[in-house]
Structure formats: C-alpha cells, structure tokens
Design a protein around this motif. Structure first.
Motif, PDB file in Angstrom:
ATOM      1  N   ILE A   1       0.860  -1.180   0.000  1.00 26.54           N
ATOM      2  CA  ILE A   1       0.000   0.000   0.000  1.00 26.54           C
ATOM      3  C   ILE A   1       0.897   1.230   0.000  1.00 26.54           C
ATOM      4  CG2 ILE A   1      -1.743   1.308   1.253  1.00 26.54           C
ATOM      5  CD1 ILE A   1      -2.685  -1.358   2.464  1.00 26.54           C
ATOM      6  N   LEU A   2       0.641   2.141  -0.923  1.00 23.60           N
ATOM      7  CA  LEU A   2       1.408   3.380  -1.044  1.00 23.60           C
ATOM      8  C   LEU A   2       0.530   4.544  -0.620  1.00 23.60           C
ATOM      9  CD1 LEU A   2       3.954   4.878  -1.971  1.00 23.60           C
ATOM     10  CD2 LEU A   2       2.980   4.904  -4.278  1.00 23.60           C
ATOM     11  N   TYR A   3       0.976   5.289   0.378  1.00 26.36           N
ATOM     12  CA  TYR A   3       0.273   6.475   0.869  1.00 26.36           C
ATOM     13  C   TYR A   3       0.915   7.718   0.278  1.00 26.36           C
ATOM     14  CZ  TYR A   3      -1.953   3.457   4.297  1.00 26.36           C
ATOM     15  OH  TYR A   3      -2.684   2.466   4.903  1.00 26.36           O
ATOM     16  N   GLY A   4       0.154   8.775   0.133  1.00 24.20           N
ATOM     17  CA  GLY A   4       0.671  10.030  -0.375  1.00 24.20           C
ATOM     18  C   GLY A   4       0.198  10.297  -1.790  1.00 24.20           C
ATOM     19  N   LEU A   5       0.591  11.434  -2.313  1.00 20.04           N
ATOM     20  CA  LEU A   5       0.215  11.823  -3.671  1.00 20.04           C
ATOM     21  C   LEU A   5       1.029  10.981  -4.652  1.00 20.04           C
ATOM     22  CD1 LEU A   5      -1.472  13.793  -5.340  1.00 20.04           C
ATOM     23  CD2 LEU A   5       0.467  15.364  -5.289  1.00 20.04           C
ATOM     24  N   PRO A   6       0.361  10.159  -5.471  1.00 17.57           N
ATOM     25  CA  PRO A   6       1.100   9.246  -6.345  1.00 17.57           C
ATOM     26  C   PRO A   6       1.672   9.941  -7.576  1.00 17.57           C
ATOM     27  CG  PRO A   6      -1.234   8.972  -6.711  1.00 17.57           C
ATOM     28  CD  PRO A   6      -1.079   9.953  -5.568  1.00 17.57           C
ATOM     29  N   THR A   7       2.807   9.472  -7.993  1.00 19.78           N
ATOM     30  CA  THR A   7       3.401   9.932  -9.248  1.00 19.78           C
ATOM     31  C   THR A   7       2.685   9.230 -10.405  1.00 19.78           C
ATOM     32  OG1 THR A   7       5.006   8.146  -9.301  1.00 19.78           O
ATOM     33  CG2 THR A   7       5.676  10.176  -8.142  1.00 19.78           C
ATOM     34  N   ARG A   8       2.979   9.639 -11.603  1.00 26.86           N
ATOM     35  CA  ARG A   8       2.394   8.988 -12.783  1.00 26.86           C
ATOM     36  C   ARG A   8       2.768   7.508 -12.800  1.00 26.86           C
ATOM     37  NH1 ARG A   8       4.575   7.425 -17.223  1.00 26.86           N
ATOM     38  NH2 ARG A   8       6.433   8.674 -16.937  1.00 26.86           N
ATOM     39  N   ARG A   9       4.021   7.200 -12.499  1.00 27.34           N
ATOM     40  CA  ARG A   9       4.469   5.800 -12.493  1.00 27.34           C
ATOM     41  C   ARG A   9       3.766   4.994 -11.407  1.00 27.34           C
ATOM     42  NH1 ARG A   9      10.771   5.670 -12.761  1.00 27.34           N
ATOM     43  NH2 ARG A   9      10.335   3.436 -12.737  1.00 27.34           N
ATOM     44  N   ALA A  10       3.508   5.603 -10.258  1.00 28.89           N
ATOM     45  CA  ALA A  10       2.770   4.915  -9.193  1.00 28.89           C
ATOM     46  C   ALA A  10       1.330   4.660  -9.632  1.00 28.89           C
ATOM     47  CB  ALA A  10       2.805   5.728  -7.906  1.00 28.89           C
ATOM     48  N   GLN A  11       0.726   5.610 -10.326  1.00 26.34           N
ATOM     49  CA  GLN A  11      -0.633   5.424 -10.838  1.00 26.34           C
ATOM     50  C   GLN A  11      -0.674   4.287 -11.854  1.00 26.34           C
ATOM     51  OE1 GLN A  11      -1.533   9.359 -12.264  1.00 26.34           O
ATOM     52  NE2 GLN A  11      -2.225  10.052 -10.262  1.00 26.34           N
ATOM     53  N   GLU A  12       0.343   4.208 -12.704  1.00 23.80           N
ATOM     54  CA  GLU A  12       0.420   3.122 -13.682  1.00 23.80           C
ATOM     55  C   GLU A  12       0.592   1.772 -12.977  1.00 23.80           C
ATOM     56  OE1 GLU A  12       3.663   4.409 -16.143  1.00 23.80           O
ATOM     57  OE2 GLU A  12       2.423   5.888 -17.194  1.00 23.80           O
ATOM     58  N   ALA A  13       1.411   1.730 -11.936  1.00 24.12           N
ATOM     59  CA  ALA A  13       1.615   0.493 -11.176  1.00 24.12           C
ATOM     60  C   ALA A  13       0.308   0.072 -10.500  1.00 24.12           C
ATOM     61  CB  ALA A  13       2.725   0.673 -10.145  1.00 24.12           C
ATOM     62  N   ALA A  14      -0.448   1.034  -9.998  1.00 23.12           N
ATOM     63  CA  ALA A  14      -1.733   0.730  -9.375  1.00 23.12           C
ATOM     64  C   ALA A  14      -2.721   0.198 -10.408  1.00 23.12           C
ATOM     65  CB  ALA A  14      -2.293   1.966  -8.681  1.00 23.12           C
ATOM     66  N   ALA A  15      -2.747   0.811 -11.581  1.00 27.39           N
ATOM     67  CA  ALA A  15      -3.645   0.353 -12.650  1.00 27.39           C
ATOM     68  C   ALA A  15      -3.302  -1.069 -13.085  1.00 27.39           C
ATOM     69  CB  ALA A  15      -3.579   1.306 -13.838  1.00 27.39           C
ATOM     70  N   ALA A  16      -2.028  -1.432 -12.980  1.00 25.19           N
ATOM     71  CA  ALA A  16      -1.576  -2.779 -13.348  1.00 25.19           C
ATOM     72  C   ALA A  16      -1.736  -3.775 -12.190  1.00 25.19           C
ATOM     73  CB  ALA A  16      -0.119  -2.735 -13.806  1.00 25.19           C
ATOM     74  N   GLY A  17      -2.183  -3.293 -11.022  1.00 24.16           N
ATOM     75  CA  GLY A  17      -2.397  -4.177  -9.878  1.00 24.16           C
ATOM     76  C   GLY A  17      -1.154  -4.531  -9.094  1.00 24.16           C
TER      77      GLY A  17
ATOM     78  N   ALA B   1      11.048  -1.949  -0.456  1.00 22.76           N
ATOM     79  CA  ALA B   1      11.556  -2.687  -1.621  1.00 22.76           C
ATOM     80  C   ALA B   1      10.420  -3.126  -2.532  1.00 22.76           C
ATOM     81  CB  ALA B   1      12.367  -3.897  -1.166  1.00 22.76           C
ATOM     82  N   ALA B   2       9.300  -3.564  -1.945  1.00 21.85           N
ATOM     83  CA  ALA B   2       8.158  -3.993  -2.744  1.00 21.85           C
ATOM     84  C   ALA B   2       7.530  -2.822  -3.484  1.00 21.85           C
ATOM     85  CB  ALA B   2       7.119  -4.655  -1.838  1.00 21.85           C
ATOM     86  N   ILE B   3       7.472  -1.653  -2.853  1.00 21.99           N
ATOM     87  CA  ILE B   3       6.927  -0.469  -3.519  1.00 21.99           C
ATOM     88  C   ILE B   3       7.831  -0.054  -4.670  1.00 21.99           C
ATOM     89  CG2 ILE B   3       6.466   2.005  -3.246  1.00 21.99           C
ATOM     90  CD1 ILE B   3       5.404   1.299  -0.400  1.00 21.99           C
ATOM     91  N   ARG B   4       9.152  -0.034  -4.433  1.00 21.68           N
ATOM     92  CA  ARG B   4      10.088   0.304  -5.507  1.00 21.68           C
ATOM     93  C   ARG B   4       9.950  -0.666  -6.677  1.00 21.68           C
ATOM     94  NH1 ARG B   4      13.564   1.188  -1.241  1.00 21.68           N
ATOM     95  NH2 ARG B   4      14.517  -0.867  -1.516  1.00 21.68           N
ATOM     96  N   SER B   5       9.890  -1.940  -6.378  1.00 18.43           N
ATOM     97  CA  SER B   5       9.768  -2.950  -7.420  1.00 18.43           C
ATOM     98  C   SER B   5       8.460  -2.797  -8.188  1.00 18.43           C
ATOM     99  CB  SER B   5       9.835  -4.342  -6.783  1.00 18.43           C
ATOM    100  OG  SER B   5       9.648  -5.338  -7.755  1.00 18.43           O
ATOM    101  N   ALA B   6       7.374  -2.505  -7.486  1.00 21.34           N
ATOM    102  CA  ALA B   6       6.074  -2.338  -8.143  1.00 21.34           C
ATOM    103  C   ALA B   6       6.071  -1.134  -9.074  1.00 21.34           C
ATOM    104  CB  ALA B   6       4.981  -2.182  -7.081  1.00 21.34           C
TER     105      ALA B   6
END
Length: 77
Positions: free
Chosen positions: A19-35, A69-74
């Motif tokens: 789970i990532l808290y905070g304002l997401p970057t574009r790459r974080a949004q893409e990672a979320a869209a990909a699950g 590490a899991a957030i970075r990898s995602a």
C-alpha cells in the motif's frame, strides 16, 4: 512469505500488494492500474495497513525495508 518475498494474507493466504500512501506519481498510478501496488491517499491513520490482498484484507508486517523494496519494485515494473 509469498511470491518474490511478498507476504501472504494472514486471513486468506493470497499474495499481498504493498500500500502506497501520499500523492502518487504517474508511475505509481500506472503500477496501481496494473495491480502491482494499492494507492491509499494522503491521509495515513496511526494504525495503517501496509499490505492488501485481492480479497481486500489489510495487514501490517512491520518490516519497513521489505515494504519499501516492494513499492520500488512495483513502481519500477
């Protein structure tokens, strides 16, 4: 531990997503869209979950290095 060192849900055994808290970057949004990561917004409650499974169960492991590490990898995909 689940796939690639990701913890499994203590309730159902499914692999967790960090789970990532905070304002997401574009790459974080893409990672979320990909699950690969779950976005939780900017407000982090004191007893916040760190992981969530496909069934919606949330939990904490307390292992901040593993979580980071899991957030970075995602996000790096």
């Amino acid at each position: 531990m689940g796939v690639s060192g990701v913890p499994r849900c203590p309730e159902c055994g499914e692999p967790g997503r960090p789970i990532l808290y905070g304002l997401p970057t574009r790459r974080a949004q893409e990672a979320a869209a990909a699950g690969r990561v779950s976005l939780a917004g900017c407000m982090m409650p004191p007893e916040h979950d760190e992981w969530v499974c496909a069934g919606g169960h949330g939990w904490r492991t307390g292992d901040q290095e593993q979580l980071a590490a899991a957030i970075r990898s995602a996000i790096d995909g």
